[in-house]
Write an enzyme that holds these catalytic residues in place. Structure first.
Site, mmCIF file in Angstrom:
data_model
loop_
_atom_site.group_PDB
_atom_site.id
_atom_site.type_symbol
_atom_site.label_atom_id
_atom_site.label_comp_id
_atom_site.label_asym_id
_atom_site.label_seq_id
_atom_site.Cartn_x
_atom_site.Cartn_y
_atom_site.Cartn_z
ATOM 1 N N HIS A 268 -12.438 -13.325 27.645
ATOM 2 C CA HIS A 268 -12.110 -12.245 28.594
ATOM 3 C C HIS A 268 -11.924 -12.812 29.994
ATOM 4 O O HIS A 268 -10.949 -12.473 30.684
ATOM 5 C CB HIS A 268 -13.244 -11.211 28.581
ATOM 6 C CG HIS A 268 -13.144 -10.193 29.678
ATOM 7 N ND1 HIS A 268 -12.534 -8.968 29.499
ATOM 8 C CD2 HIS A 268 -13.575 -10.219 30.972
ATOM 9 C CE1 HIS A 268 -12.591 -8.291 30.634
ATOM 10 N NE2 HIS A 268 -13.215 -9.025 31.543
ATOM 11 N N GLU A 269 -12.820 -13.690 30.431
ATOM 12 C CA GLU A 269 -12.732 -14.247 31.787
ATOM 13 C C GLU A 269 -11.510 -15.147 31.955
ATOM 14 O O GLU A 269 -10.854 -15.126 33.003
ATOM 15 C CB GLU A 269 -14.014 -15.018 32.126
ATOM 16 C CG GLU A 269 -15.275 -14.168 32.134
ATOM 17 C CD GLU A 269 -15.178 -12.972 33.065
ATOM 18 O OE1 GLU A 269 -14.440 -13.050 34.064
ATOM 19 O OE2 GLU A 269 -15.839 -11.955 32.790
ATOM 20 N N HIS B 1 -8.541 -13.190 32.770
ATOM 21 C CA HIS B 1 -8.367 -12.912 34.198
ATOM 22 C C HIS B 1 -7.642 -14.067 34.891
ATOM 23 O O HIS B 1 -6.784 -13.851 35.750
ATOM 24 C CB HIS B 1 -9.724 -12.694 34.870
ATOM 25 C CG HIS B 1 -10.325 -11.352 34.604
ATOM 26 N ND1 HIS B 1 -9.655 -10.168 34.834
ATOM 27 C CD2 HIS B 1 -11.560 -10.994 34.137
ATOM 28 C CE1 HIS B 1 -10.439 -9.155 34.516
ATOM 29 N NE2 HIS B 1 -11.593 -9.622 34.082
ATOM 30 N N GLU C 202 -9.121 -4.974 33.825
ATOM 31 C CA GLU C 202 -10.223 -5.335 32.937
ATOM 32 C C GLU C 202 -9.841 -5.057 31.480
ATOM 33 O O GLU C 202 -10.141 -5.855 30.583
ATOM 34 C CB GLU C 202 -11.486 -4.555 33.312
ATOM 35 C CG GLU C 202 -12.097 -4.935 34.644
ATOM 36 C CD GLU C 202 -12.603 -6.355 34.675
ATOM 37 O OE1 GLU C 202 -12.964 -6.895 33.603
ATOM 38 O OE2 GLU C 202 -12.656 -6.942 35.774
#
Length: 305
Positions: free
Chosen positions: A133-134, A137, A212
């Site tokens: 997930h990070e 980003h 997100e």
């Protein structure tokens, strides 16, 4: 995917429009030319862009070359390779709650940080999913995008808050009518700026929540059915955070907000979230979607729900 992109475009456009309208009104009231905005905003953005990684990473220790965190580094590098991005540097912080975040820029490099409690409560598969997930980003340049969109409300909110509280202090300490009048004006202007900030933030926060969700989608695409580990990680973090008190004035952005829950078993909490979801406006003023909404999306994208 198309629906998510359309929502991001609409939310981003509305945020930019709201910022333009508010700033235009302020400049008109102050009889200032628009070129001040054209010159001042890029300079302010550049300043923020350069210092924000330093501020965000305060207290973080780089462990990219630390043998004790070799597995953590290897996971980040593997995910970055699969995501088609340059591996970010890896950091660990001593914050007293489980969290992970991406930060950085092209000048100082990009990084992914995790807190020690996160390393303690997640197994390797769950940690891998959170890191995916990070890195999402990083791949989506969210650090720059979110910073640029949040610049004006951040500035207006800071000025408005200063005027509001300074005006209140002046009202209490006023010894004559002139001081009383100045205090009233400061409070009034501060209140209007805070109201304008709230108006803009409604759209900016909506855009942030969609970014997100976009990072969750990246993790789900990368992991497939194993994305359920991201959902389990969210449940574990939420259970941990139910007993943590976070100072709201420190400006900490959390993966999940502290909230009281009855469940102590992550699988039980996942079943509840999957079954019940969350009210539409439960995350209206949050930077992240309600974890129940995230879980339902992750399970749907991974083909489990």
């Amino acid at each position: 995917m198309k629906s998510l992109w359309l929502q991001m475009v609409v939310a981003g456009a509305l945020a930019v429009l709201a910022e333009f309208v508010v700033v235009y009104i302020l400049l008109s009231l102050l009889s200032l030319p628009l070129w001040i905005l054209a010159v001042g905003l890029p300079l302010f953005w550049l300043f923020q862009w350069l210092i924000s990684p330093v501020l965000i990473s305060r207290g973080a220790r780089e462990v990219t070359d630390d043998p004790a965190y070799a597995r953590l580094r290897d996971m980040v590098h593997e995910i970055a390779k699969r995501s088609g991005v340059k591996p970010p540097r890896v950091y660990v912080t001593d914050d007293p709650f489980p969290n992970a975040f991406a930060f950085g820029n092209l000048v100082q490099g990009r990084g992914v940080a995790v807190t020690r409690p996160l390393l303690e409560i997640l197994n390797e598969d769950e940690l891998y999913a959170v890191l995916a997930h990070e890195v999402g980003h990083v791949r989506h340049f969210d650090m720059e995008v979110v910073l640029a969109l949040g610049l004006i409300p951040s500035a207006l909110g800071s000025i408005g808050g200063f005027l509001l509280y300074s005006g209140q202090a002046l009202l209490f300490a006023a010894l004559d009518e002139a001081a009383l009048l100045v205090g009233l004006v400061m409070v009034a202007v501060g209140f209007l700026l805070m109201a304008a900030t709230f108006f803009i933030q409604v759209f900016v926060l909506w855009f942030n929540r969609l970014r997100e969700t976009y990072a969750d989608l990246h993790a789900a695409r990368l992991l497939g059915p194993a994305a359920v580990n991201l959902a389990r990680a969210l449940a574990k973090i939420q259970i941990y955070m139910s007993n943590v008190r976070v100072d709201p004035f420190k400006g900490i952005v959390l993966t999940v907000p502290p909230m009281r829950i009855k469940e102590s078993d992550p699988d039980e909490l996942l079943r509840k979230w999957s079954r019940e979801g969350a009210p539409a406006l439960a995350d209206f003023l949050s930077t992240h979607p309600h974890p129940a909404k995230r879980v339902r999306n992750i399970l749907a994208w991974s083909g489990i729900r």
